[in-house]
Scaffold this motif. Sequence first.
Motif, PDB file in Angstrom:
ATOM      1  N   PRO A 196      62.455  11.688   5.742  1.00 40.88           N
ATOM      2  CA  PRO A 196      61.569  12.867   5.835  1.00 40.88           C
ATOM      3  C   PRO A 196      61.731  13.620   7.146  1.00 40.88           C
ATOM      4  O   PRO A 196      61.144  14.886   7.524  1.00 40.88           O
ATOM      5  N   TRP A 197      62.507  13.214   8.194  1.00 39.92           N
ATOM      6  CA  TRP A 197      62.883  13.939   9.546  1.00 39.92           C
ATOM      7  C   TRP A 197      63.833  14.773   9.497  1.00 39.92           C
ATOM      8  O   TRP A 197      64.367  14.936   8.440  1.00 39.92           O
ATOM      9  N   LEU A 198      63.981  15.490  10.537  1.00 43.57           N
ATOM     10  CA  LEU A 198      65.121  16.525  10.365  1.00 43.57           C
ATOM     11  C   LEU A 198      66.442  16.274   9.947  1.00 43.57           C
ATOM     12  O   LEU A 198      67.271  17.080   9.520  1.00 43.57           O
ATOM     13  N   LEU A 199      66.792  15.166  10.569  1.00 40.43           N
ATOM     14  CA  LEU A 199      68.171  14.592  10.144  1.00 40.43           C
ATOM     15  C   LEU A 199      68.196  13.316   9.316  1.00 40.43           C
ATOM     16  O   LEU A 199      68.982  12.462   9.318  1.00 40.43           O
ATOM     17  N   GLY A 200      67.057  13.225   8.571  1.00 42.25           N
ATOM     18  CA  GLY A 200      66.704  12.040   7.611  1.00 42.25           C
ATOM     19  C   GLY A 200      66.067  10.969   8.328  1.00 42.25           C
ATOM     20  O   GLY A 200      64.801  11.061   8.218  1.00 42.25           O
ATOM     21  N   ASN A 201      66.520  10.180   9.272  1.00 39.59           N
ATOM     22  CA  ASN A 201      65.539   9.157   9.693  1.00 39.59           C
ATOM     23  C   ASN A 201      65.344   9.933  11.144  1.00 39.59           C
ATOM     24  O   ASN A 201      65.935  11.015  11.806  1.00 39.59           O
ATOM     25  N   PRO A 254      74.618   8.161  12.428  1.00 43.96           N
ATOM     26  CA  PRO A 254      75.906   7.726  12.846  1.00 43.96           C
ATOM     27  C   PRO A 254      77.030   8.530  12.416  1.00 43.96           C
ATOM     28  O   PRO A 254      78.027   8.473  13.090  1.00 43.96           O
ATOM     29  N   ASP A 255      76.951   9.591  12.034  1.00 45.59           N
ATOM     30  CA  ASP A 255      78.072  10.461  11.724  1.00 45.59           C
ATOM     31  C   ASP A 255      78.120  11.642  12.687  1.00 45.59           C
ATOM     32  O   ASP A 255      77.130  12.362  13.131  1.00 45.59           O
ATOM     33  N   ALA A 256      79.406  12.134  13.141  1.00 43.33           N
ATOM     34  CA  ALA A 256      79.333  13.082  14.155  1.00 43.33           C
ATOM     35  C   ALA A 256      78.971  14.542  13.711  1.00 43.33           C
ATOM     36  O   ALA A 256      78.449  15.031  14.610  1.00 43.33           O
ATOM     37  N   THR A 257      79.076  14.840  12.392  1.00 45.06           N
ATOM     38  CA  THR A 257      78.696  16.178  12.035  1.00 45.06           C
ATOM     39  C   THR A 257      77.122  16.351  12.251  1.00 45.06           C
ATOM     40  O   THR A 257      76.659  17.258  12.756  1.00 45.06           O
ATOM     41  N   SER A 258      76.381  15.265  11.781  1.00 44.14           N
ATOM     42  CA  SER A 258      74.859  15.455  11.923  1.00 44.14           C
ATOM     43  C   SER A 258      74.546  15.333  13.262  1.00 44.14           C
ATOM     44  O   SER A 258      73.727  15.753  13.720  1.00 44.14           O
ATOM     45  N   ARG A 259      75.166  14.401  14.075  1.00 40.90           N
ATOM     46  CA  ARG A 259      74.995  14.267  15.687  1.00 40.90           C
ATOM     47  C   ARG A 259      74.978  15.712  16.316  1.00 40.90           C
ATOM     48  O   ARG A 259      74.397  16.032  17.159  1.00 40.90           O
ATOM     49  N   GLY A 260      75.956  16.355  15.848  1.00 38.34           N
ATOM     50  CA  GLY A 260      76.669  17.678  16.424  1.00 38.34           C
ATOM     51  C   GLY A 260      75.442  18.518  16.029  1.00 38.34           C
ATOM     52  O   GLY A 260      74.939  19.243  17.025  1.00 38.34           O
ATOM     53  N   LEU A 261      75.115  18.554  14.948  1.00 37.07           N
ATOM     54  CA  LEU A 261      73.916  19.525  14.496  1.00 37.07           C
ATOM     55  C   LEU A 261      72.529  19.153  15.238  1.00 37.07           C
ATOM     56  O   LEU A 261      72.101  20.219  15.795  1.00 37.07           O
ATOM     57  N   GLY A 262      72.243  17.898  15.468  1.00 42.02           N
ATOM     58  CA  GLY A 262      70.886  17.551  16.101  1.00 42.02           C
ATOM     59  C   GLY A 262      71.238  17.797  17.584  1.00 42.02           C
ATOM     60  O   GLY A 262      70.061  18.386  18.050  1.00 42.02           O
TER      61      GLY A 262
END
Length: 225
Positions: free
Chosen positions: A154-159, A88-96
């Motif tokens: 447990p996944w790269l971005l948590g879920n 849900p957060d843009a920073t994590s989405r950006g990394l992904g």
Amino acid sequence: MNELKLVIGNRNYSSWSLRAWLALRKSGAAFDTVVIPLDTPEFHQRIADYSPTGRVPVLWHDGNCIWDSLAIGEYANERFAGGSLWPPDATSRGLGRAMAAEMHSGFADLRAKMPMNCRAGQRRVPMDDALQGDIDRVWAAWSIALSRHGDSGPWLLGNYSLVDAMFAPVVLRFQTYGVEPPAEIRPYCTRVLEDPDLREWIAAALQEDWVIEQDEAGESPGKSN
Ligand SMILES: N[C@@H](CCC(=O)N[C@@H](CS)C(=O)NCC(=O)O)C(=O)O
């Protein structure tokens, strides 16, 4: 009618097909799968009916065509997963998204020298600086993601997210070619390999008997030439 059809290549070899299939599966959508064996006269005859690029994977939904694994993943996320295949957060989405894009456009040596081959047992390919460089870069990217998101799952971005679908074939390659990841990454690799959806894909791959010689890389340890 909500017809959803994913056209893929051999499950044993087609890593781009696996990425799109995993994304669709994780989206919760019900879909049909059409397999066209790569590198055969049949492939060239049939693929033109489905794909403007002549490549797999390609998704058909209600008469619309979405080609390319990354686009299929994004489509599955928007249309069927309610956006839940990105955080849900843009920073994590950006990394992904940066990692998924890097997988999609990069790692040429890893892809060429360690082709996905689900049915191969333990193989070994010659290591060189370029191949080791790709492997090190994968590990560095995964380490950053896991260190930032390890507390939330447990996944790269948590879920589970699209970036896990993009890298699942790389985890498979590491297993096939005996590439031992650093300790902090091993639990992630185990999680990927235990994923029931991936297990289902591999079980179906093992039923295939098509062989693509140029994708049969490496030697089994102990085999003399
Ligand atoms: N960028 C594309 C790559 C697709 C691709 O290269 N697919 C291969 C199979 S894994 C293919 O269709 N090869 C058939 C051919 O080139 O004749 C994607 O991400 O979907």
